[in-house]
Scaffold this motif. Sequence first.
Motif, PDB file in Angstrom:
ATOM      1  N   ASN A  74       0.797  -1.227   0.000  1.00 29.85           N
ATOM      2  CA  ASN A  74       0.000   0.000   0.000  1.00 29.85           C
ATOM      3  C   ASN A  74       0.831   1.280   0.000  1.00 29.85           C
ATOM      4  O   ASN A  74       0.258   2.361   0.069  1.00 29.85           O
ATOM      5  N   ASN A  75       2.139   1.185  -0.039  1.00 27.80           N
ATOM      6  CA  ASN A  75       2.952   2.373  -0.300  1.00 27.80           C
ATOM      7  C   ASN A  75       3.113   2.488  -1.813  1.00 27.80           C
ATOM      8  O   ASN A  75       3.103   1.478  -2.507  1.00 27.80           O
ATOM      9  N   SER A  76       3.283   3.715  -2.299  1.00 28.98           N
ATOM     10  CA  SER A  76       3.469   3.849  -3.749  1.00 28.98           C
ATOM     11  C   SER A  76       4.949   3.749  -4.077  1.00 28.98           C
ATOM     12  O   SER A  76       5.785   4.312  -3.375  1.00 28.98           O
ATOM     13  N   HIS A  77       5.238   3.021  -5.128  1.00 35.79           N
ATOM     14  CA  HIS A  77       6.622   2.731  -5.502  1.00 35.79           C
ATOM     15  C   HIS A  77       6.933   3.329  -6.870  1.00 35.79           C
ATOM     16  O   HIS A  77       6.027   3.544  -7.674  1.00 35.79           O
ATOM     17  N   PRO A  78       8.217   3.554  -7.135  1.00 31.19           N
ATOM     18  CA  PRO A  78       8.588   4.027  -8.480  1.00 31.19           C
ATOM     19  C   PRO A  78       8.463   2.900  -9.497  1.00 31.19           C
ATOM     20  O   PRO A  78       8.159   1.754  -9.138  1.00 31.19           O
ATOM     21  N   LEU A  79       8.708   3.233 -10.748  1.00 24.07           N
ATOM     22  CA  LEU A  79       8.553   2.245 -11.821  1.00 24.07           C
ATOM     23  C   LEU A  79       9.706   1.244 -11.793  1.00 24.07           C
ATOM     24  O   LEU A  79      10.873   1.646 -11.738  1.00 24.07           O
ATOM     25  N   PRO A  80       9.390  -0.035 -11.839  1.00 24.69           N
ATOM     26  CA  PRO A  80      10.459  -1.034 -11.885  1.00 24.69           C
ATOM     27  C   PRO A  80      11.032  -1.132 -13.306  1.00 24.69           C
ATOM     28  O   PRO A  80      10.419  -0.643 -14.253  1.00 24.69           O
ATOM     29  N   PRO A  81      12.171  -1.779 -13.465  1.00 24.90           N
ATOM     30  CA  PRO A  81      12.814  -1.831 -14.781  1.00 24.90           C
ATOM     31  C   PRO A  81      12.167  -2.873 -15.688  1.00 24.90           C
ATOM     32  O   PRO A  81      11.367  -3.699 -15.233  1.00 24.90           O
ATOM     33  N   GLY A  82      12.562  -2.839 -16.955  1.00 24.55           N
ATOM     34  CA  GLY A  82      12.246  -3.939 -17.864  1.00 24.55           C
ATOM     35  C   GLY A  82      13.388  -4.942 -17.799  1.00 24.55           C
ATOM     36  O   GLY A  82      14.552  -4.550 -17.839  1.00 24.55           O
ATOM     37  N   LEU A  83      13.052  -6.206 -17.672  1.00 26.80           N
ATOM     38  CA  LEU A  83      14.084  -7.244 -17.576  1.00 26.80           C
ATOM     39  C   LEU A  83      14.072  -8.131 -18.810  1.00 26.80           C
ATOM     40  O   LEU A  83      14.379  -9.310 -18.745  1.00 26.80           O
ATOM     41  N   GLY A  84      13.667  -7.562 -19.932  1.00 31.23           N
ATOM     42  CA  GLY A  84      13.583  -8.341 -21.178  1.00 31.23           C
ATOM     43  C   GLY A  84      12.140  -8.653 -21.503  1.00 31.23           C
ATOM     44  O   GLY A  84      11.245  -8.497 -20.669  1.00 31.23           O
ATOM     45  N   THR A  85      11.928  -9.079 -22.743  1.00 32.89           N
ATOM     46  CA  THR A  85      10.554  -9.299 -23.194  1.00 32.89           C
ATOM     47  C   THR A  85      10.103 -10.732 -22.922  1.00 32.89           C
ATOM     48  O   THR A  85      10.913 -11.655 -22.894  1.00 32.89           O
ATOM     49  N   PHE A  86       8.799 -10.892 -22.714  1.00 35.20           N
ATOM     50  CA  PHE A  86       8.221 -12.229 -22.627  1.00 35.20           C
ATOM     51  C   PHE A  86       8.185 -12.840 -24.028  1.00 35.20           C
ATOM     52  O   PHE A  86       7.867 -12.140 -24.993  1.00 35.20           O
ATOM     53  N   PRO A  87       8.459 -14.141 -24.130  1.00 35.61           N
ATOM     54  CA  PRO A  87       8.283 -14.786 -25.441  1.00 35.61           C
ATOM     55  C   PRO A  87       6.799 -14.781 -25.819  1.00 35.61           C
ATOM     56  O   PRO A  87       5.946 -14.902 -24.938  1.00 35.61           O
ATOM     57  N   LEU A  88       6.516 -14.620 -27.089  1.00 35.23           N
ATOM     58  CA  LEU A  88       5.130 -14.681 -27.572  1.00 35.23           C
ATOM     59  C   LEU A  88       5.046 -15.734 -28.669  1.00 35.23           C
ATOM     60  O   LEU A  88       5.931 -15.809 -29.530  1.00 35.23           O
ATOM     61  N   LEU A  89       4.001 -16.530 -28.646  1.00 37.45           N
ATOM     62  CA  LEU A  89       3.828 -17.605 -29.639  1.00 37.45           C
ATOM     63  C   LEU A  89       2.391 -17.603 -30.151  1.00 37.45           C
ATOM     64  O   LEU A  89       1.465 -17.265 -29.401  1.00 37.45           O
TER      65      LEU A  89
END
Lengths: 116, 330
Positions: B36-51
């Motif tokens: 319930n605390n507001s947090h900053p934006l987390p990073p991108g750790l790479g893309t999810f595979p899509l099929l």
Amino acid sequence: MTFGDHIREVREQRRRESTAFSVRQVAQRIEVEPAYLSKIERNLVPPPSERTIRRLAEELHEDPDVLLAMAGKVSLDLQEIIRRRPRRFAELLRQLREAPDPALSRLVREVRDGDW
Amino acid sequence: MIELNRETLRFRFPEVHSEANCSIEFQRTLRIPDDNNSHPLPPGLGTFPLLHVDDFADRLPADWSRHGGVFMPMYQAEALWILFSGGYPMAVKVAAGKIDAISGLPFRNELTAKPQDYAVLPDQPWLDGFCVQEGLIRQFVAMPLGQGYTAEEQITGVAEHGGLQLVVYPMKAAEYERRLRPGEAGVAYADYGVAPQAVADMGLAPGGLMRQQIYEDEHGLDAWEQDVRSRCFVHLLNSATFRQVTGAAPPHEPPTADDYDRCGLPWFDYYDGDRETLAGAKPLARLDSVAARKVKEGEEPRTDDGGRPKQPRRILKLVPDRNLVREGCF
């Protein structure tokens, strides 16, 4: 234009914008010796491995498939695609050899939308 | 038309304008503390595979084939954010389990202005969760359908759809040419044998609170080419069954927020003070987060649901730009 000429031209173009694109620095980032990159650019050695070409493409913001083709290589994933269905892909590629770009772009596989 | 180019969905509308295209990717990320605390934006750790669903239709539930679209692997309680790219203006609807992630209302194909139920590209570079309050979202977190955690189940009481639904509308060509074309007057934009029924469907539940603005549409509903749209159903496959369905390994589990922060890696704040933002959706504000629901059910929250006493060590401030980087590494 050879693979080496192209790499040199693109890198030099980027070096005019930033010194981070000197032979030494680019070589360091793609993990090869500066002398080796210099030889590649002067066409004194054959084009490098697919892995190095991919790193160069990423570093220079170039299309890896285009660089691989200039180096006379076909990427491993494309080879695998063809190996799985050699007859169909050979036939397809021969038929499309002379097709104009707009016709090729219409062949792209679309993501199917269904009922939801 | 939509193409799947490796891990990117490319939406193109050549019938509207030669430049009318955009890309959508799903970024792996940290699960922020659900405290319930507001947090900053987390990073991108790479893309999810899509099929393509069609490529594995015999190993996936029949409903998935009916829906069409694509699927991607997610671990239970894994988080994602959606990355939008492209310079041509688009109106993008995002729904989770057919609940609109911006308005909190049941999904419809059409655009609605009041309450606004779409994001506007390229102003909106990414979407990390459900819009619960002005400047605050609740992170998208994957949970199994049928356990009551997903937004869909909390709002409708039924676990029916799961997944993510996307609809993209391009701006009318005349509007684009008149107002927005870059460089002209206007705004500058900066064989595996799994029985189909064994595949557990997942949906998105609201996780921790994060600071993110969803921007108001400055163009108005009439700017959008509403007769032309592309839709994509993105199914979420539990990573535990991904290998059985596809034969390929799923991505490794992401690090915890604590691990990431301990390494001194950055979080992000993004703020465009020049733009009006949406107020947040009441139906979404009322949802229980995953941690809150676990407490209500008498379960122990995950260790990373409990929050961290400290603020993240490094927060990078990002400003509006066409080439925003929010990459993390671990």
